[in-house]
Each structure stands twice: as structure tokens, then as C-alpha cells.
Design an enzyme around this catalytic site. Structure first.
Site, PDB file in Angstrom:
ATOM      1  N   PRO A  66       0.843  -1.192   0.000  1.00  0.00           N
ATOM      2  CA  PRO A  66       0.000   0.000   0.000  1.00  0.00           C
ATOM      3  C   PRO A  66       0.882   1.248   0.000  1.00  0.00           C
ATOM      4  O   PRO A  66       1.891   1.301   0.726  1.00  0.00           O
ATOM      5  CB  PRO A  66      -0.820  -0.125   1.288  1.00  0.00           C
ATOM      6  CG  PRO A  66      -0.185  -1.184   2.098  1.00  0.00           C
ATOM      7  CD  PRO A  66       0.684  -1.991   1.207  1.00  0.00           C
ATOM      8  N   HIS A  67       0.536   2.226  -0.829  1.00  0.00           N
ATOM      9  CA  HIS A  67       1.386   3.403  -0.942  1.00  0.00           C
ATOM     10  C   HIS A  67       0.590   4.623  -1.359  1.00  0.00           C
ATOM     11  O   HIS A  67      -0.517   4.518  -1.871  1.00  0.00           O
ATOM     12  CB  HIS A  67       2.529   3.154  -1.933  1.00  0.00           C
ATOM     13  CG  HIS A  67       2.066   2.770  -3.296  1.00  0.00           C
ATOM     14  ND1 HIS A  67       1.725   1.474  -3.621  1.00  0.00           N
ATOM     15  CD2 HIS A  67       1.867   3.504  -4.416  1.00  0.00           C
ATOM     16  CE1 HIS A  67       1.351   1.431  -4.893  1.00  0.00           C
ATOM     17  NE2 HIS A  67       1.422   2.652  -5.397  1.00  0.00           N
ATOM     18  N   GLY A  68       1.193   5.771  -1.093  1.00  0.00           N
ATOM     19  CA  GLY A  68       0.580   7.037  -1.464  1.00  0.00           C
ATOM     20  C   GLY A  68       1.580   8.159  -1.311  1.00  0.00           C
ATOM     21  O   GLY A  68       2.705   7.959  -0.873  1.00  0.00           O
TER      22      GLY A  68
END
Length: 153
Positions: A66-68
Site C-alpha cells: 500500500p502506498h501514497g
């Protein structure tokens, strides 16, 4: 870029409590915000869950990244977590996800973000390395296994 450039032993969760995608993202975001209180928890969770709506970051083989991106940070930050039981994270291969690597990067540095994602993906392609991560008994052992593999490859 090395994983240890954005991950330290305090950012390792050996046993995730979350049982679904949202709970896992929230738990990992909470862990990061505890160490970096300047981060806006709600904004971080929103960015991560919005990214998941585009497509699951569970890349298969029990791994999710998960990334942002957030404008208010100045470098890449990471959290590694393990769920021995596994979580339904909408993986591309349909299996449960056990190993999670959350990344948050500055909004204005796509190169750093991509380098970090590539490094994690490369290391976690190795089935023996994933097995070592599943067998580790503590956060320290998990971090040491990641550091050793990071130094080796």
C-alpha cells in the site's frame, strides 16, 4: 535506494491485528503517525485507501505494498507488517496477504517513490526471503532479515 533508507526497526509490526484491508491500512498508518506525529492520520489513511480503490496493491505471493503521496513530507517513510493468519487484500492471485510494506512519499518526488516501490518488489520476489520473514519471531528478527537481504541484493 535501500529499504533501510526509509525503514528502521521501530517501523516493523510483527503481528498485525487488522482482519481486513481498511483495518490493516489504518493500523499501519497509526504506527507511522506515532513516530511522525506531524503526519495527518486522516489524510494519510484517505490517500492510501483512495489508491486501493484504483486497484489493489496486493501484488500476489502473499505481498501487498500500500502506498501514497503526501505534500507535507520531505522523504519516503515506510512501515513493514506481517499477518501470520493472512488478510483478504484483494490480491491479484486471489490468495491471502501476509506481508505488507506501506510507503508514503513526498508528492513532488516521483523518482524516490518509484525507486522505493521497485526495491521492495525486487526483494519480495524471492520466495526464500518471504519464507524467512514468515518464520521470524520478533520485530527485531524481521528488521534484521530485511536489512540482511537489502545489503545482499
Amino acid at each position: 535506494m535501500k529499504i533501510t533508507d526509509f525503514l528502521d526497526s521501530a517501523m516493523v509490526i510483527p503481528h498485525l491485528q487488522g482482519r481486513n484491508k481498511t483495518a490493516v491500512v489504518m493500523e499501519m498508518a497509526d504506527w507511522l503517525v506515532r513516530s511522525f506525529p506531524a503526519l495527518d492520520r486522516e489524510k494519510l489513511v484517505k490517500v492510501l485507501l483512495e489508491r486501493e480503490k484504483i486497484g489493489s496493491t496486493a501484488i500476489g505471493e502473499g505481498v501487498a505494498i500500500p502506498h501514497g503521496k503526501l505534500p507535507e513530507i520531505d522523504r519516503v517513510h515506510g512501515v513493514f507488517a506481517r499477518s501470520p493468519e493472512g488478510v483478504d487484500f484483494d490480491s491479484v492471485d486471489g490468495y491471502r496477504t501476509h506481508l505488507f510494506f506501506l510507503l508514503v512519499a513526498p508528492e513532488n518526488s516521483p523518482g524516490e517513490h518509484l525507486k522505493a516501490l521497485a526495491r521492495i518488489s525486487r526483494l519480495l520476489q524471492d520466495a526464500e526471503f518471504r519464507a524467512r520473514l514468515m518464520e521470524a519471531s520478533s520485530a527485531v528478527e524481521l528488521f534484521n532479515a530485511i536489512k540482511a537481504e537489502d545489503d545482499r541484493v
